[in-house]
Structure formats: structure tokens, C-alpha cells
Design a protein around this motif. Structure first.
Motif, PDB file in Angstrom:
ATOM      1  N   VAL A   1       0.529  -1.308  -0.011  1.00  0.00           N
ATOM      2  CA  VAL A   1       0.134   0.123   0.267  1.00  0.00           C
ATOM      3  C   VAL A   1       0.918   1.304  -0.339  1.00  0.00           C
ATOM      4  CG1 VAL A   1      -2.118  -0.623   0.724  1.00  0.00           C
ATOM      5  CG2 VAL A   1      -0.421  -0.442   2.671  1.00  0.00           C
ATOM      6  N   TYR A   2       1.817   0.842  -1.028  1.00  0.00           N
ATOM      7  CA  TYR A   2       3.646   2.500  -0.616  1.00  0.00           C
ATOM      8  C   TYR A   2       2.413   3.227  -2.089  1.00  0.00           C
ATOM      9  CZ  TYR A   2       6.932   2.239   1.164  1.00  0.00           C
ATOM     10  OH  TYR A   2       7.846   2.368   2.786  1.00  0.00           O
ATOM     11  N   GLY A   3       1.002   2.890  -2.662  1.00  0.00           N
ATOM     12  CA  GLY A   3       0.581   4.336  -3.798  1.00  0.00           C
ATOM     13  C   GLY A   3      -0.161   4.781  -2.926  1.00  0.00           C
ATOM     14  N   ALA A   4      -1.176   5.430  -3.384  1.00  0.00           N
ATOM     15  CA  ALA A   4      -2.094   6.354  -2.970  1.00  0.00           C
ATOM     16  C   ALA A   4      -3.425   5.758  -3.614  1.00  0.00           C
ATOM     17  CB  ALA A   4      -1.463   7.527  -3.863  1.00  0.00           C
ATOM     18  N   ASP A   5      -3.453   4.970  -4.057  1.00  0.00           N
ATOM     19  CA  ASP A   5      -5.035   4.438  -4.551  1.00  0.00           C
ATOM     20  C   ASP A   5      -6.115   4.152  -3.507  1.00  0.00           C
ATOM     21  OD1 ASP A   5      -7.243   3.629  -5.906  1.00  0.00           O
ATOM     22  OD2 ASP A   5      -6.439   1.362  -7.003  1.00  0.00           O
ATOM     23  N   VAL A   6      -7.176   5.184  -3.364  1.00  0.00           N
ATOM     24  CA  VAL A   6      -7.823   5.644  -1.796  1.00  0.00           C
ATOM     25  C   VAL A   6      -8.994   4.532  -2.044  1.00  0.00           C
ATOM     26  CG1 VAL A   6      -7.779   8.299  -2.525  1.00  0.00           C
ATOM     27  CG2 VAL A   6      -9.959   7.246  -3.285  1.00  0.00           C
ATOM     28  N   SER A   7      -8.854   3.930  -3.062  1.00  0.00           N
ATOM     29  CA  SER A   7      -9.617   2.536  -1.886  1.00  0.00           C
ATOM     30  C   SER A   7      -9.206   0.991  -1.259  1.00  0.00           C
ATOM     31  CB  SER A   7     -10.514   1.423  -3.792  1.00  0.00           C
ATOM     32  OG  SER A   7      -9.331   1.008  -3.958  1.00  0.00           O
ATOM     33  N   GLN A   8      -7.355   1.926  -1.254  1.00  0.00           N
ATOM     34  CA  GLN A   8      -6.840   0.275  -0.765  1.00  0.00           C
ATOM     35  C   GLN A   8      -6.783   0.577   1.128  1.00  0.00           C
ATOM     36  OE1 GLN A   8      -2.713   0.719  -2.491  1.00  0.00           O
ATOM     37  NE2 GLN A   8      -3.086  -1.513  -3.195  1.00  0.00           N
ATOM     38  N   GLN A   9      -7.014  -0.350   1.777  1.00  0.00           N
ATOM     39  CA  GLN A   9      -6.844  -0.552   2.681  1.00  0.00           C
ATOM     40  C   GLN A   9      -6.032  -1.508   3.840  1.00  0.00           C
ATOM     41  OE1 GLN A   9     -11.318  -0.535   4.273  1.00  0.00           O
ATOM     42  NE2 GLN A   9     -10.639   1.743   4.703  1.00  0.00           N
ATOM     43  N   ALA A  10      -5.446  -1.532   4.908  1.00  0.00           N
ATOM     44  CA  ALA A  10      -4.592  -2.443   5.600  1.00  0.00           C
ATOM     45  C   ALA A  10      -5.238  -2.443   6.658  1.00  0.00           C
ATOM     46  CB  ALA A  10      -2.705  -2.189   4.986  1.00  0.00           C
TER      47      ALA A  10
ATOM     48  N   VAL B   1      -2.519  21.080   5.088  1.00  0.00           N
ATOM     49  CA  VAL B   1      -1.829  22.357   6.371  1.00  0.00           C
ATOM     50  C   VAL B   1      -1.072  22.175   7.143  1.00  0.00           C
ATOM     51  CG1 VAL B   1      -2.866  24.867   7.454  1.00  0.00           C
ATOM     52  CG2 VAL B   1      -4.280  23.843   5.845  1.00  0.00           C
ATOM     53  N   HIS B   2      -1.290  20.838   7.762  1.00  0.00           N
ATOM     54  CA  HIS B   2      -0.554  20.905   9.350  1.00  0.00           C
ATOM     55  C   HIS B   2      -0.567  18.987   9.109  1.00  0.00           C
ATOM     56  CE1 HIS B   2      -3.286  20.814  12.128  1.00  0.00           C
ATOM     57  NE2 HIS B   2      -3.589  21.825  12.387  1.00  0.00           N
ATOM     58  N   ASP B   3      -0.004  17.864   9.504  1.00  0.00           N
ATOM     59  CA  ASP B   3       0.085  17.310  10.592  1.00  0.00           C
ATOM     60  C   ASP B   3      -1.820  16.033  10.157  1.00  0.00           C
ATOM     61  OD1 ASP B   3       2.357  16.502   9.353  1.00  0.00           O
ATOM     62  OD2 ASP B   3       3.340  16.168  11.541  1.00  0.00           O
ATOM     63  N   GLY B   4      -2.252  17.261  11.337  1.00  0.00           N
ATOM     64  CA  GLY B   4      -3.691  16.506  11.970  1.00  0.00           C
ATOM     65  C   GLY B   4      -4.476  16.706  10.498  1.00  0.00           C
ATOM     66  N   TYR B   5      -4.553  17.617   9.780  1.00  0.00           N
ATOM     67  CA  TYR B   5      -5.124  17.274   8.913  1.00  0.00           C
ATOM     68  C   TYR B   5      -4.873  16.075   7.706  1.00  0.00           C
ATOM     69  CZ  TYR B   5      -7.418  21.932  10.377  1.00  0.00           C
ATOM     70  OH  TYR B   5      -8.627  22.700  10.693  1.00  0.00           O
ATOM     71  N   SER B   6      -3.657  16.091   8.049  1.00  0.00           N
ATOM     72  CA  SER B   6      -3.002  14.581   7.064  1.00  0.00           C
ATOM     73  C   SER B   6      -4.021  13.467   6.552  1.00  0.00           C
ATOM     74  CB  SER B   6      -1.843  14.481   7.083  1.00  0.00           C
ATOM     75  OG  SER B   6      -1.333  13.751   5.802  1.00  0.00           O
ATOM     76  N   TRP B   7      -4.229  13.265   5.434  1.00  0.00           N
ATOM     77  CA  TRP B   7      -4.663  12.271   4.666  1.00  0.00           C
ATOM     78  C   TRP B   7      -4.823  10.839   5.606  1.00  0.00           C
ATOM     79  CZ3 TRP B   7      -5.160   8.686   0.377  1.00  0.00           C
ATOM     80  CH2 TRP B   7      -3.802   8.799  -0.108  1.00  0.00           C
ATOM     81  N   LYS B   8      -2.922  10.924   6.135  1.00  0.00           N
ATOM     82  CA  LYS B   8      -2.451   9.589   5.886  1.00  0.00           C
ATOM     83  C   LYS B   8      -2.465   9.486   7.381  1.00  0.00           C
ATOM     84  CE  LYS B   8       0.644   8.498   3.870  1.00  0.00           C
ATOM     85  NZ  LYS B   8       0.659   7.306   3.073  1.00  0.00           N
ATOM     86  N   ASN B   9      -3.346  10.457   8.460  1.00  0.00           N
ATOM     87  CA  ASN B   9      -3.272   9.674   9.406  1.00  0.00           C
ATOM     88  C   ASN B   9      -4.987   8.266   9.620  1.00  0.00           C
ATOM     89  OD1 ASN B   9      -1.842  11.594  11.473  1.00  0.00           O
ATOM     90  ND2 ASN B   9      -3.671  13.133   9.755  1.00  0.00           N
ATOM     91  N   ASP B  10      -5.691   8.636   8.254  1.00  0.00           N
ATOM     92  CA  ASP B  10      -6.639   7.881   7.977  1.00  0.00           C
ATOM     93  C   ASP B  10      -5.890   6.582   6.917  1.00  0.00           C
ATOM     94  OD1 ASP B  10      -8.236   7.984  10.564  1.00  0.00           O
ATOM     95  OD2 ASP B  10      -8.492   9.877   9.642  1.00  0.00           O
ATOM     96  N   TRP B  11      -5.266   6.785   6.216  1.00  0.00           N
ATOM     97  CA  TRP B  11      -5.248   5.954   4.819  1.00  0.00           C
ATOM     98  C   TRP B  11      -3.763   5.845   4.516  1.00  0.00           C
ATOM     99  CZ3 TRP B  11      -2.220   4.626   0.647  1.00  0.00           C
ATOM    100  CH2 TRP B  11      -2.148   3.489  -0.386  1.00  0.00           C
ATOM    101  N   PRO B  12      -3.431   4.183   4.566  1.00  0.00           N
ATOM    102  CA  PRO B  12      -3.813   2.855   4.008  1.00  0.00           C
ATOM    103  C   PRO B  12      -4.824   2.678   5.198  1.00  0.00           C
ATOM    104  CG  PRO B  12      -1.706   2.214   4.313  1.00  0.00           C
ATOM    105  CD  PRO B  12      -1.453   3.953   4.050  1.00  0.00           C
ATOM    106  N   ILE B  13      -4.449   3.171   6.597  1.00  0.00           N
ATOM    107  CA  ILE B  13      -4.311   2.324   8.148  1.00  0.00           C
ATOM    108  C   ILE B  13      -5.518   2.946   8.246  1.00  0.00           C
ATOM    109  CG2 ILE B  13      -3.801   1.804   9.944  1.00  0.00           C
ATOM    110  CD1 ILE B  13      -1.449   0.120   8.232  1.00  0.00           C
ATOM    111  N   LYS B  14      -6.214   3.003   9.174  1.00  0.00           N
ATOM    112  CA  LYS B  14      -7.376   3.851   9.884  1.00  0.00           C
ATOM    113  C   LYS B  14      -6.455   4.375  11.349  1.00  0.00           C
ATOM    114  CE  LYS B  14     -12.542   5.659   8.605  1.00  0.00           C
ATOM    115  NZ  LYS B  14     -11.361   6.706   8.326  1.00  0.00           N
ATOM    116  N   GLY B  15      -6.998   5.571  11.633  1.00  0.00           N
ATOM    117  CA  GLY B  15      -6.706   5.615  13.221  1.00  0.00           C
ATOM    118  C   GLY B  15      -5.297   6.230  13.642  1.00  0.00           C
ATOM    119  N   ARG B  16      -4.304   5.958  12.671  1.00  0.00           N
ATOM    120  CA  ARG B  16      -3.026   6.530  12.743  1.00  0.00           C
ATOM    121  C   ARG B  16      -1.937   8.082  13.900  1.00  0.00           C
ATOM    122  NH1 ARG B  16       1.329   2.862   9.439  1.00  0.00           N
ATOM    123  NH2 ARG B  16       0.238   4.005   7.250  1.00  0.00           N
ATOM    124  N   THR B  17      -1.361   7.902  13.660  1.00  0.00           N
ATOM    125  CA  THR B  17      -0.667   8.964  14.398  1.00  0.00           C
ATOM    126  C   THR B  17       0.267   9.455  13.026  1.00  0.00           C
ATOM    127  OG1 THR B  17      -1.708   9.181  16.431  1.00  0.00           O
ATOM    128  CG2 THR B  17      -0.146  10.928  15.616  1.00  0.00           C
TER     129      THR B  17
END
Ligand code: XIL
Length: 376
Positions: free
Chosen positions: A279-288, A335-351
Motif C-alpha cells: 500500500v505504498y501507492g495512493a489508490d484511495v480504495s486500498q486499505q490495510a 496544511v498541517h500534520d493533523g489534517y493529513s489524510w495519511k492519519n487514516d489512509w491506508p490504515i485508519k486511526g494512526r498518528t
């Protein structure tokens, strides 16, 4: 009351006071956009919380640091055209209004994509697959309506997003399946007809990697040979601490630029969390699946990783600055770390900590290492 200090003591006391005030008065950080004003535009994406003012700090901060804006979701098909015949421009209009009031370059994201596009787009009223002609008309109507609505305000469009697979072949999307490979040309022609003054881009992730890139280059060459307007290529830039390699990015920028294209990094961030390579790409449908071991820094990023991030950003900006003649914009995906989609993609609920500003809008080490590259 009589002043009990001698003039000499008073003199030294005032010098001491002045030095102390100067040292304690924190120097204001420069706006990121101003640091790179001789090189390229610096953009961010914006979401609803920021534009509707729920987060009071967002708008002034964005205006101070960025001179280009992309709507993170508001112009995607599922938001702007959620059901047949109904368009909802409200959020996108607010973002564009804010951006123009602050003299920013507005990017339209995105017209034709396989993700965040409702199923009805590809079906008739009975749920049967559309014919080629019907899907072409639907695509044309959508592009004319959306591009027409923002004509003169949105200056560049991601016409087509992620149309190529990792191996360089065309992605087997509904667009390809129903229309055939000329859907690509048609999308660009419709966008150009709807606003002849807008810049038109092809946008993708991992398109700096050789296999995908070698699939994309001939598509762009072919469009150009046919006289179809295409102005730039967006490399999304959903990158990691350890990949891609700098020489790969360097080579890809040169290759795209050699076709006469402007090159943009359109969704930049650097993931610092352990992430399964599939899940190194950015296909929004992928999840881990979430595992504690994949979320190692919930309480803060250790200095050692902050340093690594700062070095990685410095290296990446080193490459971008080397190509500043070809690179016209670098947009951060958040804009800042708190807003990044990478907190929830590809794995939900990370920091995650992938951007230049922390959750309190404070510049990180990576910010300072990036601004240094502008001076070299
Ligand atoms: C992401 C947004 O950041 C998320 O809020 C949304 O849930 C999914 O899409 N490539 C793109 C962007 O072109 O539009 C995607 O944005 C990230 C991958």
C-alpha cells in the motif's frame, strides 16, 4: 524617588535589558510561499473545516504560507455532482473565493477519475451499463458544467487522474472499459473547449517510477502529436522516508519536462510510519489492517525520526530546486500534520507526521530544512 544607580551602571543595565529583549523576541518565520517565490508556487489542499472557519487559525495561516490552493475533495465528482442533474458548488465556491481574495492560483481537482465517482455515472436509469456514446455525453456534460462554472477562476485543471497502472498499462477503469482508450483524448478536448485559457494536467501517483512513467510518456506524446492541449503533468508525491529514490524523481522530472510539459508536485507529503509495501501507492480504495506496531508514535515523533524527516525533505527539495525551471508548483497534501489524510489512509486511526507544520501550526525541523534549500 532619587535614582540610586550611577550613570555607568544605568548604561550597562540598559544594554543588558536591550540584549535580553532582542534575544527573547522570537524572530517571525517567513511565509513558505515567499521563500520559494523565485522558484515555484507553494500550494496546499483545503477541506471543509478550514473553509467554513471551524478552525479559526486555518485561513490566515494558509494565506500567509501558500499561494496556490486545491480543494481536497470539494470538486470531486461525488461531491460536486452527487446525483444525476444536481450539482453542488457551495464548498468549492467558498474555497475559490477565499483563494482569489488572497491572490492564489486555484487548481481544479479533478474531472475524470476512477475513484470518488459515483456508480450511477456509468449506469443508465435502470442500473445497466451505459453505452459508449452515453458515457461520452455524460463526461462532456460534467466537464462543461464544472469547468464552465469556474471559468476564469480556476487556472489549471487535473483533467485526468490515475489512468495508468503500476506496470504502465492503462488502468482497467469503467472509463476505459465503456469508452475505450480515446476517453483520455476526449477528456482533454472537452476541458479545453470548456475553458481555452485554463492549463490542463495529467495527474498520478507513482508516476515518477520508471514502469508507470514509461506507460504515461507515450500517451502524452500521442496527445501532443494530435494537437490536443496538455500543459503539465502532476506527480502526486505521496512519498516515504525511504522511497522513492532521489535519482528516480530527478530523472522523471527531466523526462516529463523534455516533452515540453510543466511539472508539478501536486499532493506532497512524506509518510513516517511503517507501512506495508503493497500500500505504498495512493489508490484511495486500498486499505490495510490496523496493528499497534504500525502506529508507533501516537504521543509524538521521536527526535531521531524528526531528523530523518527533515533530511528527507531537504533532499527532495534539493531535487525540486535543481529543476526549478521545469517545476512550476509544489502543493502539500494538507496544511498541517493533523489534517493529513495519511492519519487514516491506508490504515485508519494512526498518528502520522508527514508535513512541514505540526498539529499546532508550528513549523517543524523539516520546515527549516526545506527553507534552507531555497538559499542554496
Ligand atoms: C484523498 C483525500 O485527501 C481524502 O480526504 C479522501 O478521503 C480520499 O482522497 N490521490 C488524489 C487525491 O488525487 O484526491 C486523494 O485525496 C489522495 C490520492
Amino acid at each position: 524617588m532619587k535614582n540610586s544607580f550611577s550613570p555607568v551602571v544605568r548604561y550597562f543595565l540598559s544594554i543588558l535589558f536591550l540584549t535580553f529583549s532582542l534575544l527573547s523576541c522570537k524572530k517571525k518565520d517567513p511565509g513558505l510561499k515567499d521563500v520559494f517565490s523565485d522558484a515555484f508556487l507553494i500550494g496546499t489542499c483545503m477541506n471543509v473545516t478550514q473553509i467554513n472557519g471551524t478552525d479559526l487559525k486555518a485561513k490566515p495561516f494558509i494565506a500567509a504560507n501558500f499561494n496556490s490552493v486545491t480543494a481536497e475533495n470539494a470538486m470531486k465528482w461525488e461531491r460536486i455532482h452527487p446525483v444525476p442533474g444536481k450539482y453542488d458548488f457551495a464548498v468549492a465556491d467558498s474555497i475559490v473565493k477565499f483563494a482569489l481574495a488572497n491572490k492564489m492560483f486555484v487548481v481544479g481537482h479533478v474531472l475524470v477519475w476512477h475513484s470518488q465517482t459515483p456508480d450511477w455515472v456509468f449506469q443508465d436509469s435502470l442500473g445497466n451499463p451505459l453505452t459508449r456514446d452515453a458515457l461520452i455525453s455524460r463526461m462532456k456534460e460534467h466537464i462543461f458544467t464544472v469547468v464552465g462554472h469556474f471559468r476564469g477562476r480556476v487556472k489549471g485543471w487535473d483533467v485526468l487522474n490515475e489512468a495508468v497502472d503500476e506496470d504502465g498499462s492503462l488502468r482497467k477503469s469503467k472509463w476505459l472499459e465503456i469508452i475505450g482508450k480515446d476517453y483520455i483524448q476526449l477528456a482533454f478536448e472537452f476541458a479545453n473547449a470548456a475553458d481555452p485559457w485554463a492549463e490542463l494536467y495529467y495527474n498520478d501517483y507513482n508516476n515518477e517510477l520508471p514502469a508507470k512513467r514509461e506507460g504515461i510518456l507515450p500517451i502524452i506524446k500521442d496527445l501532443k502529436q494530435k494537437g490536443v492541449k496538455i500543459d503539465g503533468v502532476g506527480i502526486q508525491g505521496h512519498w516515504h522516508l525511504d522511497s522513492p529514490k532521489l535519482n528516480v524523481i530527478d530523472e522523471s522530472i527531466s523526462k516529463y519536462a523534455s516533452l515540453g510539459l510543466k511539472v508539478m508536485i501536486t499532493e506532497m507529503e512524506v509518510n513516517v510510519l511503517p507501512t506495508p509495501p503493497e500500500v505504498y501507492g495512493a489508490d484511495v480504495s486500498q486499505q490495510a489492517r490496523y496493528l499497534e506496531t504500525l502506529n508507533p508514535y501516537p504521543a509524538g515523533l521521536p527526535d531521531s525520526v524528526s531528523n530523518q524527516l527533515a533530511q528527507r525533505y531537504a533532499d527532495l527539495f534539493g531535487v525540486l530546486m535543481k529543476h526549478k525551471d521545469a517545476v512550476t508548483r509544489v502543493t502539500f497534501w494538507g496544511v498541517h500534520d493533523g489534517y493529513s489524510w495519511k492519519n487514516d489512509w491506508p490504515i485508519k486511526g494512526r498518528t502520522n507526521y508527514p508535513l512541514l507544520f505540526d498539529r499546532n501550526y508550528k513549523p517543524k525541523k523539516a520546515f527549516y530544512s526545506v527553507i534552507k534549500t531555497a538559499k542554496n
